[in-house]
Scaffold this active site. Structure first.
Site, mmCIF file in Angstrom:
data_model
loop_
_atom_site.group_PDB
_atom_site.id
_atom_site.type_symbol
_atom_site.label_atom_id
_atom_site.label_comp_id
_atom_site.label_asym_id
_atom_site.label_seq_id
_atom_site.Cartn_x
_atom_site.Cartn_y
_atom_site.Cartn_z
ATOM 1 N N ASP A 1 -10.480 -4.954 -24.278
ATOM 2 C CA ASP A 1 -11.535 -5.759 -24.885
ATOM 3 C C ASP A 1 -12.911 -5.135 -24.642
ATOM 4 O OD1 ASP A 1 -11.357 -6.357 -22.080
ATOM 5 O OD2 ASP A 1 -12.895 -7.857 -22.470
ATOM 6 N N GLU A 2 -13.863 -5.554 -25.432
ATOM 7 C CA GLU A 2 -15.287 -5.233 -25.243
ATOM 8 C C GLU A 2 -15.531 -3.751 -24.942
ATOM 9 O OE1 GLU A 2 -16.921 -9.582 -23.796
ATOM 10 O OE2 GLU A 2 -16.172 -8.223 -22.259
ATOM 11 N N ALA A 3 -14.794 -2.893 -25.624
ATOM 12 C CA ALA A 3 -14.962 -1.445 -25.441
ATOM 13 C C ALA A 3 -16.072 -0.948 -26.366
ATOM 14 C CB ALA A 3 -13.645 -0.726 -25.713
ATOM 15 N N GLN B 1 -17.783 -12.350 -23.101
ATOM 16 C CA GLN B 1 -19.087 -12.844 -23.475
ATOM 17 C C GLN B 1 -19.816 -11.895 -24.378
ATOM 18 O OE1 GLN B 1 -22.392 -11.901 -22.254
ATOM 19 N NE2 GLN B 1 -21.940 -10.346 -20.774
ATOM 20 N N HIS C 1 -14.840 -1.647 -19.391
ATOM 21 C CA HIS C 1 -14.770 -2.383 -18.120
ATOM 22 C C HIS C 1 -14.260 -1.478 -16.996
ATOM 23 C CE1 HIS C 1 -15.773 -6.396 -19.642
ATOM 24 N NE2 HIS C 1 -15.057 -6.095 -20.717
#
Length: 540
Positions: A345-347, A3, A282
């Site tokens: 992802d999303e790092a 997201q 995450h």
């Protein structure tokens, strides 16, 4: 992967769920459709009217009937006997018949045969021949026998799935099905980090997905909100990092014995477990558990919210790679499957330079312990290892440059697993009124989830780079089996069909009719599901 702006909407959804008292989602009541189908069971389901659609179905001849005298005849292999036992266990309660599994020769009954003669069946294909007096399933490998049995189950009346004795007859339409999958990788993902799901709940989902020939279970085992697998060399990961979840519940984790139990159970349903440890982002649950993993040496508090992109392992610290080595070593030893998913992802809190350095050091660790790297498609922003698989979770709003980066990696040999968020993410709301789920990738109706072609979805990606498809289910708003079922069904069978069936069978108007036939089956299985208005459910 997940997201960009979802927290406000998410907590609104959580409040709606809590206010509704959702132990079961009211929009999908279990009706009497299974009973109605049982009453009409004198007419068998037309051959091939199953999900996924078979490669070919040639109807004709008299139907086969399961009776009190039916035996399940298997060859003398342990694998065939195991599949025969599963079939007997599935059908005995509703039929009330003994359905003895035997290796006695005979031309009657249900016959399960392993034979290497028909090479066109491959490792997962099967042939099902139904006629008066016998039904024969032939395959080259145990997986094919198992999938043939799933087709047989769907050809029977839905009442066959009930756990109490039902009225027959138990007919299978006459004719021959020959079937084999389009793609080798057909996956479903369950996020057990945002909310923890017990071993029994995972097994329930395994049973449901295996009916549709899904062959991979991707377990998202770590995230900011919880670490869900015991690691002996870093014990606080589970005992402390796994102690909570979204909303502040008690969380939980799998012991090594429990994880191995899940792996064994999945294997018995021809599913390979793909464990994911998401990194370098995450990772708040890990950072909270061990201060030395933080660049400043200070452990943050445990996190029970839903923001993303704020956590990162420290790419410059040597201890980070000791940690990664230990975790991958222990998980690889527990996991017989080919892959370990390293996230990626999303790092957003990791600089590009640190991200590339981290991935360049971590990917060889996966290979060191005999596994193949899988990661979210941001891995293509570094240098994917030889043989690595990038899981694409982009959607219509994904920029052209990001898509081009993934396509270029595919042209250079990286395999792609497709899970576009606005098609296959099962946690996306069906419509604005769906009481569960999120909507950051848009509203995903059952038809939208089904209506795309993996071969052409990423323009420019070589056809042979597409390994398969996956249907991820993120659990920010989900905490029960009923929640899982309501969001996964009826969309998961459609993703499974995209992975299995020939492109030539892809047609929404015919698919929705086959999908509607699954409703009474899910009722009989005691499942909660969303009765999508675009599907012509029985009695609608």
């Amino acid at each position: 992967m997940r997201q960009h702006q979802r927290s406000t909407r998410l907590f609104g959804s959580l409040l709606l769920v809590a206010a509704a008292g959702l132990s079961s989602v009211a929009a999908a009541p279990v009706g009497d459709s299974a009973a109605r189908e049982a009453a009409a069971a004198g007419t068998p389901t037309p051959l091939g009217q199953v999900i996924p659609a078979p490669a070919s179905a040639d109807p004709g001849g008299s139907p086969y009937e399961i009776t009190a005298k039916t035996r399940i005849r298997v060859d003398d292999s342990r694998d065939a006997r195991a599949v025969g036992g599963q079939l007997a266990d599935a059908l005995r309660p509703a039929t009330g018949y003994p359905l003895k599994v035997t290796d006695d020769e005979g031309r009657d009954g249900i016959r399960l045969r392993l034979s290497s003669k028909d090479k066109s069946l491959g490792n997962e294909g099967y042939r099902l021949e139904s006629k008066r007096g016998s039904l024969t399933i032939t395959a080259r490998k145990p997986a094919g026998l198992f999938y043939g049995v799933q087709t047989l189950r769907q050809q029977l009346p839905a009442a066959a799935e009930k756990k109490t004795k039902q009225k027959g007859p138990w007919l299978v339409a006459g004719g021959t099905i020959k079937d084999a999958p389009r793609y080798a990788h057909r996956s479903a993902m369950l996020d057990v980090s945002r909310h923890f799901f017990s071993v029994d709940k995972v097994k329930r989902y395994i049973d449901q997905m295996s009916l549709y020939k899904v062959n991979k279970l991707h377990l998202h085992l770590s995230d900011d909100q919880g670490w869900r697998i015991a690691i002996d060399s870093w014990p606080r990961l589970a005992t402390y990092g796994g102690s909570t979840q979204v909303g502040g519940g008690k969380g939980g984790y799998y012991t090594k014995a429990q994880y191995k139990d899940i792996v064994r159970y999945a294997a018995s349903r021809q599913l390979e477990v793909v464990p994911e440890i998401d990194m370098p982002g995450h990772t708040n649950a890990a950072l909270a558990s061990y201060a030395e993993l933080n660049c400043d040496g200070v452990a943050p508090p445990l996190y029970t919210g839903t923001e993303v992109g704020f956590s990162s392992l420290c790419a410059k610290k040597a201890v980070t790679y000791d940690f990664v080595d230990d975790v991958i070593r222990e998980i690889a030893a527990l996991t017989p499957g080919k892959y370990i998913h390293i996230g990626g992802d999303e790092a957003h809190s990791t600089s590009h330079e640190d991200y590339v350095e981290f991935m360049n050091k971590v990917q060889p660790v996966v290979a060191k312990y005999g596994k193949t790297v899988m990661g979210w498609h941001q891995l293509t922003g570094a240098t994917p290892a030889k043989g690595a698989v990038a899981q694409y979770w982009g959607y219509d709003a994904t920029g052209a440059a990001e898509r081009e980066q993934v396509v270029n990696a595919a042209k250079n040999g990286t395999k792609l697993l497709l899970s576009p968020a606005d098609r296959s993410y099962l946690d996306m709301k069906y419509n604005k009124d769906t009481p569960l789920g999120l909507s950051w990738a848009g509203l995903v109706s059952v038809q939208r989830s089904y209506d795309w072609d993996p071969a052409t979805y990423l323009k420019g990606a070589p056809a042979d780079s597409i390994l398969g498809v996956e249907a991820p289910l993120w659990s920010e708003t989900l905490s029960t089996s009923q929640h899982i079922e309501f969001m996964a069904f009826p969309r998961l069978p459609g993703i499974a069909e995209l992975g299995w069936s020939p492109a030539s069978t892809h047609d929404w108007d015919t698919y929705k009719v086959r999908l509607a036939r699954q409703g009474p089956r899910w009722d009989a299985m005691g499942m909660d599901y969303y009765k999508a208005p675009e599907v012509p459910w029985p009695g609608k």
